[in-house]
Design a protein around this motif. Structure first.
Motif, short mmCIF file in Angstrom:
data_model
loop_
_atom_site.label_atom_id
_atom_site.label_comp_id
_atom_site.label_asym_id
_atom_site.label_seq_id
_atom_site.Cartn_x
_atom_site.Cartn_y
_atom_site.Cartn_z
N VAL A 47 0.83 -1.23 0.08
CA VAL A 47 0.08 -0.03 -0.09
C VAL A 47 0.86 1.20 0.06
N LEU A 94 0.66 1.26 -4.26
CA LEU A 94 -0.52 1.83 -4.31
C LEU A 94 -0.59 3.46 -3.98
N VAL A 121 -8.22 -1.28 -1.15
CA VAL A 121 -8.99 -1.60 -2.43
C VAL A 121 -10.36 -0.74 -2.64
N ALA A 139 -9.54 2.99 -2.90
CA ALA A 139 -8.83 3.01 -4.27
C ALA A 139 -9.97 3.18 -5.50
#
Length: 371
Positions: A109, A113, A309, A312
């Motif tokens: 992450v 991400l 998730v 995002a």
């Protein structure tokens, strides 16, 4: 048929503690999924009040699922310590169950991400002390709400990267206390009834003076809250030879649960109903799910990967509905969780005897130095 007759013919908790005799894995999978569902409303609206069932349940669906998580954890972790009676083995087992997958999640992450969704340029993102603060604070369990620089700032639930992780420090605190209690004789057969009585008194009273509003909880209040559920599970394990599991008791326990809402015994009432209901559900096979969940335990992976998730997806599609968010996030998270189990969690757990032996050997070598 009377309740007494139902109980006499029902299995004891001791009868279903083997993985092939219970569906704990199915329940953990279901609870992790319910947390994902609950957080879809939290992340999409920026508040858990948006969840349709919250007014009826008194707490969010995710909070109820976490309660069951802690109860089942109490049963399973108590069994783990009781089998080994070794603080070293117990500590290694708990550490390998949580930290390898958590490390992978946090690093992925933060360094994969994060720079993609951050409002900062990549150079500024990687130079930010907030990035490394997030990694340190999250991996040390200091907080589950540390922000990443420029990440999810415009989302409805702004700046929260992975809100599920906040419970981990309380679970570890419960583990530490259980290890110390185990060394002190909690699982000594001669002390069983004294231990059960003492633990029962703690579970029944520790939450009595909690503030009515969970938003007012600090670390101590949250710990007391989770102690009710975790040690309710430990208490069930101590009484495993006597605790009969019958659906006939679900209605009386549900009525007690409803009657205790908005009282000082609300948490105890919830623990008794949710805990006993979970144990009853664990006696069912759930078709092929028991075998699937026993072979692939995706529950922890779902729990720790879902939040980033979902956030995002909301960063990409701010207007997505909670229902669609749930379905799309689950389709993405489930493969991640399965991969986490197969390539991180399961191999890490297989290192348990190696790590345990290394620690014991190192300890023996160190003794002459300090002796």
């Amino acid at each position: 048929m009377t309740i007494h007759t139902h109980l006499a013919s029902s299995p004891r908790l001791a009868d279903i503690l083997s993985p092939d005799r219970n569906s704990f894995g199915v329940l953990r999978f279901a609870m992790a999924t319910l947390v994902l569902v609950s957080h879809s409303y939290l992340y999409a609206a920026g508040t858990s009040v948006a969840e349709p069932l919250q007014p009826w349940l008194g707490r969010s669906l995710g909070e109820c699922a976490v309660r069951v998580f802690f109860i089942l954890s109490g049963v399973m972790v108590a069994q783990s310590f009781d089998r080994s009676r070794s603080l070293v083995d117990f500590t290694v087992a708990r550490g390998l169950r949580i930290f390898p997958a958590l490390i992978v999640c946090v690093l992925a992450v933060a360094f994969v991400l994060g720079p993609v969704v951050s409002t900062l340029p990549a150079g500024a993102y990687f130079k930010s002390t907030e990035l490394y603060g997030y990694v340190v604070k999250t991996l040390t369990l200091a907080t589950g709400s540390a922000p990443l620089p420029g990440v999810f700032e415009t989302n409805a639930y702004a700046d929260y990267v992975n809100s599920s992780l906040w419970t981990l420090k309380y679970e570890v605190a419960c583990y530490v206390a259980l290890g110390l209690l185990g060394v002190a004789g909690l699982f000594d057969e001669k002390l069983r009834w004294f231990a059960a009585a003492g633990l029962g008194a703690i579970v029944a009273t520790v939450s009595l003076s909690l503030p009515a509003n969970p938003d007012d909880y600090g670390f101590t209040q949250n710990l007391r809250y989770f102690v009710v559920y975790f040690y309710g599970g430990v208490l069930a394990y101590l009484l495993r030879d006597y605790l009969r599991i019958s659906g006939a008791l679900l209605l009386p326990l549900f009525l007690m649960f409803i009657a205790s809402v908005q009282t000082s015994f609300a948490e105890v009432g919830a623990m008794l109903f949710l805990g006993y209901g979970a144990l009853w559900a664990a006696t069912k096979t759930w078709g092929p799910l028991r075998g699937l969940c026993n072979r692939t335990d995706a529950s922890f992976g779902i729990y720790i990967f879902a939040g980033p998730v979902q956030q995002a997806l909301l960063w990409l599609f701010p207007a997505i509905s909670p229902v669609v968010l749930t379905l799309v996030a689950f389709a993405i998270v489930l493969p991640l969780a399965i991969a986490s189990w197969r390539f991180v969690e399961k191999p890490s757990l297989q290192l348990r005897p190696v790590v345990t032996n290394w620690i014991r050997t190192a300890g023996r070598r160190a003794l002459p130095i300090f002796g």
